[in-house]
Write a protein that holds these residues in place. Structure first.
Motif, mmCIF file in Angstrom:
data_model
loop_
_atom_site.group_PDB
_atom_site.id
_atom_site.type_symbol
_atom_site.label_atom_id
_atom_site.label_comp_id
_atom_site.label_asym_id
_atom_site.label_seq_id
_atom_site.Cartn_x
_atom_site.Cartn_y
_atom_site.Cartn_z
ATOM 1 N N GLN A 1 14.967 6.941 -12.129
ATOM 2 C CA GLN A 1 14.793 5.722 -11.332
ATOM 3 C C GLN A 1 13.320 5.503 -10.987
ATOM 4 O O GLN A 1 12.842 4.363 -11.001
ATOM 5 C CB GLN A 1 15.644 5.788 -10.062
ATOM 6 N N ALA A 2 12.608 6.585 -10.690
ATOM 7 C CA ALA A 2 11.178 6.461 -10.390
ATOM 8 C C ALA A 2 10.426 5.948 -11.623
ATOM 9 O O ALA A 2 9.551 5.075 -11.513
ATOM 10 C CB ALA A 2 10.620 7.808 -9.937
ATOM 11 N N LYS A 3 10.773 6.471 -12.792
ATOM 12 C CA LYS A 3 10.145 6.025 -14.039
ATOM 13 C C LYS A 3 10.467 4.555 -14.283
ATOM 14 O O LYS A 3 9.583 3.774 -14.670
ATOM 15 C CB LYS A 3 10.649 6.888 -15.194
ATOM 16 N N TYR A 4 11.710 4.178 -14.052
ATOM 17 C CA TYR A 4 12.112 2.786 -14.241
ATOM 18 C C TYR A 4 11.342 1.868 -13.295
ATOM 19 O O TYR A 4 10.853 0.813 -13.710
ATOM 20 C CB TYR A 4 13.615 2.636 -14.029
ATOM 21 N N GLU A 5 11.225 2.253 -12.054
ATOM 22 C CA GLU A 5 10.497 1.429 -11.075
ATOM 23 C C GLU A 5 9.027 1.304 -11.459
ATOM 24 O O GLU A 5 8.436 0.229 -11.303
ATOM 25 C CB GLU A 5 10.639 2.018 -9.670
ATOM 26 N N GLU A 6 8.452 2.386 -11.984
ATOM 27 C CA GLU A 6 7.052 2.352 -12.428
ATOM 28 C C GLU A 6 6.881 1.361 -13.577
ATOM 29 O O GLU A 6 5.956 0.549 -13.580
ATOM 30 C CB GLU A 6 6.645 3.764 -12.860
ATOM 31 N N ARG A 7 7.777 1.432 -14.553
ATOM 32 C CA ARG A 7 7.711 0.520 -15.700
ATOM 33 C C ARG A 7 7.975 -0.927 -15.278
ATOM 34 O O ARG A 7 7.340 -1.848 -15.780
ATOM 35 C CB ARG A 7 8.732 0.923 -16.774
ATOM 36 N N LYS A 8 8.887 -1.083 -14.371
ATOM 37 C CA LYS A 8 9.212 -2.422 -13.885
ATOM 38 C C LYS A 8 8.015 -3.037 -13.158
ATOM 39 O O LYS A 8 7.710 -4.227 -13.349
ATOM 40 C CB LYS A 8 10.421 -2.346 -12.946
ATOM 41 N N LEU A 9 7.329 -2.246 -12.362
ATOM 42 C CA LEU A 9 6.148 -2.720 -11.648
ATOM 43 C C LEU A 9 5.053 -3.127 -12.643
ATOM 44 O O LEU A 9 4.439 -4.200 -12.501
ATOM 45 C CB LEU A 9 5.634 -1.641 -10.700
ATOM 46 N N ALA A 10 4.833 -2.296 -13.651
ATOM 47 C CA ALA A 10 3.826 -2.621 -14.666
ATOM 48 C C ALA A 10 4.195 -3.899 -15.410
ATOM 49 O O ALA A 10 3.340 -4.767 -15.664
ATOM 50 C CB ALA A 10 3.674 -1.458 -15.646
ATOM 51 N N PHE A 11 5.470 -4.029 -15.752
ATOM 52 C CA PHE A 11 5.926 -5.227 -16.456
ATOM 53 C C PHE A 11 5.765 -6.464 -15.570
ATOM 54 O O PHE A 11 5.300 -7.504 -16.030
ATOM 55 C CB PHE A 11 7.383 -5.066 -16.890
ATOM 56 N N ASN A 12 6.154 -6.341 -14.297
ATOM 57 C CA ASN A 12 6.026 -7.473 -13.376
ATOM 58 C C ASN A 12 4.563 -7.881 -13.194
ATOM 59 O O ASN A 12 4.253 -9.068 -13.104
ATOM 60 C CB ASN A 12 6.661 -7.146 -12.033
ATOM 61 N N GLU A 13 3.667 -6.883 -13.138
ATOM 62 C CA GLU A 13 2.243 -7.188 -13.023
ATOM 63 C C GLU A 13 1.752 -7.932 -14.262
ATOM 64 O O GLU A 13 0.955 -8.869 -14.161
ATOM 65 C CB GLU A 13 1.434 -5.905 -12.815
ATOM 66 N N ARG A 14 2.227 -7.507 -15.423
ATOM 67 C CA ARG A 14 1.825 -8.172 -16.672
ATOM 68 C C ARG A 14 2.338 -9.599 -16.699
ATOM 69 O O ARG A 14 1.597 -10.525 -17.046
ATOM 70 C CB ARG A 14 2.355 -7.375 -17.867
ATOM 71 N N VAL A 15 3.583 -9.813 -16.340
ATOM 72 C CA VAL A 15 4.154 -11.161 -16.324
ATOM 73 C C VAL A 15 3.409 -12.022 -15.307
ATOM 74 O O VAL A 15 3.089 -13.186 -15.574
ATOM 75 C CB VAL A 15 5.668 -11.111 -16.019
#
Length: 185
Positions: free
Chosen positions: A86-100
């Protein structure tokens, strides 16, 4: 006057012996002893049977207890794995959201404009290459996000399965405990 002496007896004292006891005709005492021995043997057999049943029930209880403990350890390990996923998923999600968010905020930069404003063919190739790398990074970021989400879902499913196994093992443990208690009463 003096008491006269009794006349000499004609009865032989050995003639008062009891008839010979035959082994084939048991006496009431022998019958009682034999009955008590048979009862004692039956009780001993019953005790041995109960002891065996109790031993088997205790063994089953111990196996169920071990299974509960092993399942608990697996649950803890899987919960740790889930937390990490879940921590890895949240990290990736944050990076993706920042990119978007970055794409949305910088939307005034048009890809066509970047390509048309090239000074020469080398600049054009560099810009196309740069845009392709950005696109590939976006694809990689999105793929990592999907993989992290899939891992979270997989670990959640494992956790649910382990919880079900633990519940079943706990039920078995309680059943074995009840069996032992019944045999002891």
């Amino acid at each position: 006057p003096p008491i006269p002496n009794p006349p000499p007896s004609t009865v032989n004292p050995q003639s008062f012996t009891s008839p010979p006891i035959s082994v084939s005709t048991p006496s009431p005492i022998r019958e009682a002893v034999a009955n008590k021995q048979a009862e004692a043997e039956a009780v001993i057999t019953e005790i041995k049977d109960l002891d065996l049943e109790l031993s088997l029930a205790v063994e089953a209880f111990n196996k169920a207890r071990i299974q509960v403990e092993e399942t608990e350890q697996k649950l803890q390990a899987t919960q740790t794995k889930l937390d990490e996923a879940q921590a890895k998923y949240e990290e990736r999600k944050l990076a993706f959201n920042e990119r978007v968010s970055g794409i949305y905020k910088n939307s005034q930069v048009n890809i066509l404009e970047i390509i048309l404003n090239t000074k020469n063919f080398t600049d054009f190739i560099i810009r196309i290459s740069f845009l392709a790398r950005i696109g590939m990074q976006d694809v990689v970021l999105l793929t990592e996000l999907k993989e992290a989400k899939g891992e979270v879902e997989e670990v959640k499913a494992q956790l649910i399965t382990l919880r079900d196994q633990q519940f079943a093992a706990q039920q078995e443990l309680e059943a074995e405990k009840s069996t032992i208690e019944m045999k002891l009463t």
